[in-house]
Design an enzyme around this catalytic site. Sequence first.
Site, PDB file in Angstrom:
ATOM      1  N   THR A 211       0.862  -1.195   0.000  1.00 42.39           N
ATOM      2  CA  THR A 211       0.000   0.000   0.000  1.00 42.39           C
ATOM      3  C   THR A 211       0.893   1.237   0.000  1.00 42.39           C
ATOM      4  OG1 THR A 211      -1.949   1.005   1.023  1.00 42.39           O
ATOM      5  CG2 THR A 211      -0.324   0.104   2.531  1.00 42.39           C
ATOM      6  N   ASN A 212       0.342   2.378   0.374  1.00 45.08           N
ATOM      7  CA  ASN A 212       1.143   3.606   0.417  1.00 45.08           C
ATOM      8  C   ASN A 212       0.667   4.457   1.593  1.00 45.08           C
ATOM      9  OD1 ASN A 212      -1.093   5.376  -0.585  1.00 45.08           O
ATOM     10  ND2 ASN A 212      -0.887   3.983  -2.330  1.00 45.08           N
ATOM     11  N   ASP A 213       1.254   5.633   1.725  1.00 45.06           N
ATOM     12  CA  ASP A 213       1.006   6.453   2.926  1.00 45.06           C
ATOM     13  C   ASP A 213      -0.274   7.275   2.881  1.00 45.06           C
ATOM     14  OD1 ASP A 213       3.068   5.762   4.575  1.00 45.06           O
ATOM     15  OD2 ASP A 213       4.485   7.136   3.611  1.00 45.06           O
ATOM     16  N   SER A 214      -1.059   7.179   1.831  1.00 48.06           N
ATOM     17  CA  SER A 214      -2.261   8.017   1.736  1.00 48.06           C
ATOM     18  C   SER A 214      -3.259   7.657   2.850  1.00 48.06           C
ATOM     19  CB  SER A 214      -2.924   7.813   0.372  1.00 48.06           C
ATOM     20  OG  SER A 214      -4.186   8.424   0.377  1.00 48.06           O
ATOM     21  N   ALA A 277      -4.758   7.377  -3.780  1.00 50.22           N
ATOM     22  CA  ALA A 277      -3.418   7.011  -4.239  1.00 50.22           C
ATOM     23  C   ALA A 277      -3.515   5.547  -4.671  1.00 50.22           C
ATOM     24  CB  ALA A 277      -2.419   7.191  -3.114  1.00 50.22           C
TER      25      ALA A 277
END
Length: 400
Positions: A211-214, A277
């Site tokens: 995943t990502n930091d969004s 994101a």
Amino acid sequence: MLENKHVTVFVTGGIAVYKAADLVRKFIKAGAIVRVAMTKSATEFVQPLTFQILSRNEVYTDTFDEKEPENVSHIHLADWTELAVIVPATANIIGKMANGIADDMVSTTLMATTAPRLIVPAMNSNMLANPATQLNLEKLESFGYTVMEPDTGFLAEGYEGKGRLPEPDKIVEKAHLLLLEKASDLPLKGKKVIISAGGTIERIDPVRYITNDSSGKMGHRLAEQARDLGADVILVTASKLEHPFGVTVRPVSSAREMQAAIMSDFDDATIIIMAAAVSDYRPKNQADKKMKKASQDIQILLEENPDILATMGQQKTHQFLIGFAAETNDVEKYATDKLKRKNADMIVANDVSKEHAGFNKDTNEVIIFQPNKEAIHIETDTKENIAKHILLEALYSMKL
Ligand SMILES: Cc1cc2nc3c(=O)[nH]c(=O)nc-3n(C[C@H](O)[C@H](O)[C@H](O)COP(=O)(O)O)c2cc1C
């Protein structure tokens, strides 16, 4: 929606009067200007002084207490009121309102106002179930008044039942939605707006993912602002944040799920905002059992995810398409390039390497790019205000 709105809270004599005090505080916090009128029975439970201090206004309790010779106070209050909230609403006031009885300050003002009325009953479950109460409530709804469903739970009488006052936060939400429903001059009234939010999740196995930091904060704030401009909002979110009220939420996880959830409403959407994101890649193979530790390095092969924004850019007919560009360098170059490549109508670029902008922050600083227009720089502000700004800019470009 409640900002500077004239809200009159009509307090009647039920045990839940103490919760009305908290409600007044919450309306004030939401920006409303609050006045309070109480029945004589209500003053048996809580002194008017409590409401006077919380509302910062004198409390009305007596129809014949005419302090201002130039005004008839119940008519003056009725005309001043933009939203009437009857809380807690006793069986008695419900009966009076349904049958045109005006024999004290509360019932007389309620008879004289033309403002929307939100009735929040709270009483013993048998009183609520009484056919007279039920018939009166039906009658009030047939007048176009809004009746809030009482909660079920532990009653003051010491047993479980239906009749509890809903929590003050829920009453504020309901009031907010009622004002939205009654407002006729909102630019996005009757228009569908789809907003994506959060970082998508691409599973490696049942317990691991990419995943990502969004956080989804920007998308969720956009959903709230679009709602307050009157839109029918569909929020397609991969975020764990609390769902905003008054919008249709479609929780999703992966990029492909997000695409399917967006595209099902694509044809009749007026604005689509891709604030999510979206992972560019996903593991080519998803293990259906937890992967075991190996004794040597392993490789995870990634395959490309669908490019949701580009797909919509190719397919759009009337839709206004807004994308986000989260960059750490050369923001302007990448954003203007993205605008062309994706055939978007607007790209909102933010430099996520900045202290007060981007992922998981409550503030942002963005630059809005549109074809054949000067870029617009929005200085650091709350995500709520940035969201409002983005939508107003889109409305301006769409001439709505
Ligand atoms: C301790 C106590 C608690 C009461 N709680 C409620 C209540 O929760 N809901 C209700 O409809 N009436 C309740 N009543 C009855 C009302 O106070 C009574 O019907 C009164 O006439 C209502 O007057 P009003 O509607 O002018 O405020 C309660 C009465 C007492 C003494």
